[in-house]
Design a protein around this motif. Structure first.
Motif, short mmCIF file in Angstrom:
data_model
loop_
_atom_site.label_atom_id
_atom_site.label_comp_id
_atom_site.label_asym_id
_atom_site.label_seq_id
_atom_site.Cartn_x
_atom_site.Cartn_y
_atom_site.Cartn_z
N LYS A 43 1.00 -1.13 -0.15
CA LYS A 43 0.16 -0.08 0.28
C LYS A 43 0.95 1.22 0.02
O LYS A 43 0.73 2.29 -0.62
N GLN A 44 2.02 1.21 0.99
CA GLN A 44 2.92 2.33 0.77
C GLN A 44 3.52 2.49 -0.53
O GLN A 44 3.67 3.89 -1.01
N ASP A 47 0.76 3.84 -2.84
CA ASP A 47 0.50 5.24 -2.90
C ASP A 47 1.49 6.29 -3.24
O ASP A 47 0.98 7.00 -3.88
N THR A 48 2.93 5.67 -3.16
CA THR A 48 3.74 6.71 -3.71
C THR A 48 3.81 6.63 -5.35
O THR A 48 3.90 7.73 -6.07
N LYS A 331 -8.92 1.71 -5.17
CA LYS A 331 -9.14 2.50 -4.05
C LYS A 331 -10.90 2.95 -4.18
O LYS A 331 -11.16 3.40 -5.35
N GLY A 335 -10.19 6.81 -0.42
CA GLY A 335 -8.69 6.63 -0.43
C GLY A 335 -8.41 5.15 0.28
O GLY A 335 -7.50 4.81 0.50
N TYR A 337 -8.45 1.25 0.43
CA TYR A 337 -8.29 0.08 -0.44
C TYR A 337 -9.51 -0.95 -0.61
O TYR A 337 -9.93 -1.21 0.66
#
Length: 428
Positions: A43-44, A47-48, A331, A335, A337
């Motif tokens: 997820k991180q 998101d990036t 998403k 925002g 998931y």
């Protein structure tokens, strides 16, 4: 969106033995923890990637890192599935249970073991003659003991994704016929003293599900068969369950109905707005071979709500691993998931609160592909098993190995065309 009532465990609680239970539990806990940690990292990084795309400065290294983590998630999921399968595969025929079994059952079991180990069929011939069986004996093999047949069925339910979701019916004949109403009786309102005109009668039709022959041919050395410590029934069930599950898993999805079950993707498919009985409805994503770039989650919402509420409460998503990798990135408007990892061994991942089951027979995301199915599969699809699993021993064709030509008869098809819908990756 969430739907907690439908986030259920597809497979039942694992059946484990006392011996080694603590080690298995520790391994399972470790596997779940690794999966959850990998998804947080996923997820991180995603998101990036999304932030970079918004700035129109997408980094190739970020995309590659995301792909590596996505592959790692698939590996973790495969590990969880293997642990669940290992825990749920039942041990066959322990000695104490055999002792307490009815005399006829023990006699059949012992005669079958003698046939498998040494090729001596006299005991089985006598039993089939006593039962007035129409078995074909030396030409077509002999029936396995009932407990072995039952365990093969249970193992298939663990390994075959569609069988695990569908209704399963055992029949004694070659074809199962099921009547249904194409139109119900007409009804209406009438005042207390008003005339009651005659209404139309219901129109009945028939669905037919023929059972086709499915076979596997495991091989063994004579030394293995001579080993008294080897449970030949356990060995046979283990050898054929994966082969059977692989073949029927494909047939239940894409089979053309010729010498095999008819898969649900082989039926005529129409847009949901033009749906009619004997056709499977679909919802289009609005983009060829992809989710729409502006609102990628909308087609999934449309798919969910194209299903009537009575079916939706027990519905499941079915897709392959590649498609599940695509939906992991999606998403909602807040925002969050839409996809969530399984909470434990033997549990399913979820999408929008509904369970997700992987079937590698489902097509990849591509132009005009029906890559996702959603529905109440217990009402949608019917699996038909003809009672009886046969084994024919062949010590000649592949010397020094002994082949065991094992057959069972299986059919399948859609029984309620309104109980599931498809997502088509197309403009319309």
């Amino acid at each position: 969106m969430s739907h907690p009532d439908t986030a259920r465990t597809i497979a039942g609680a694992p059946e484990t033995k006392v011996a080694g239970a603590e080690a298995t539990s520790a391994e399972a806990s470790s596997a779940v923890a690794d999966f959850l940690a990998a998804f947080e990292t996923y997820k991180q990084v995603n998101d990036t990637r999304l932030a970079q795309m918004e700035r129109r400065s997408a980094d190739v290294l970020t995309t590659e890192q995301l792909a590596r983590i996505d592959a790692a998630l698939d590996t973790h999921k495969a590990r969880l599935d293997a642990l669940a399968t290992k825990a749920r595969r039942p041990a066959l025929g322990a000695a104490p249970e055999r002792t307490e079994a009815p005399a006829a059952t023990r006699e059949h079991t012992d005669a079958f073991a003698t046939y498998v180990r040494h090729g001596e069929a006299g005991g089985l011939k006598a039993l089939e003659a006593k039962a007035l069986s129409s078995a074909s004996g030396d030409a077509g093999g002999y029936l396995v003991p009932s407990e072995t047949e039952t365990e093969i069925g249970r193992r298939l339910a663990v390994l075959s994704p569609i069988r695990a979701l569908a209704s399963v019916r055992t029949i004694g004949g070659g074809t199962y016929r099921k009547p249904f109403m194409t139109s119900g009786p007409v009804s209406g309102w009438a005042a207390e003293t008003a005339a009651r005109p005659e209404t139309a009668s219901p129109v009945l039709a028939e669905l037919a599900f023929p059972a086709m022959e499915l076979y596997a041919m495991p091989a063994a050395t004579q030394s293995l068969l001579d080993d008294a410590q080897v449970n030949v029934e356990e060995w046979l069930a283990t050898e054929v369950d994966t082969a059977f599950a692989t073949q029927e898993g494909v047939a239940f999805v894409t089979g053309d109905g010729v010498a095999k079950p008819k898969g649900f993707l082989a039926y005529t498919k129409v847009a949901e707005s033009a749906w009619a009985w004997d056709k499977v409805g679909y919802v289009a994503t609005g983009a060829a071979g992809a989710f729409p770039s502006a609102t990628p989650a909308d087609p999934l919402l449309d798919l969910v709500y194209s299903l009537k509420a009575g079916y939706r409460q027990n519905a499941t998503f079915v897709m392959n691993r590649q498609t599940q990798g695509a939906v992991r990135k999606l998403k909602d408007e807040n925002g969050n998931y839409l996809w969530a990892p399984p909470a434990g061994v033997g549990q399913a991942a979820s999408l929008m609160g509904f369970p997700v089951v992987e079937s590698e027979a489902m097509p990849d995301v591509a132009a005009d592909a029906y890559a996702i199915a959603f529905g109440d599969f217990r009402r949608f699809y019917l699996v038909v098993d003809r009672a009886g699993v046969r084994v024919l021993r062949d010590p000649y064709s592949a010397k020094p190995y002994v082949l065991f030509y094992t057959t069972k008869r299986v059919g399948g098809g859609v029984q309620d065309f309104d109980a599931a819908k498809l997502l088509k990756f197309a403009a319309s």
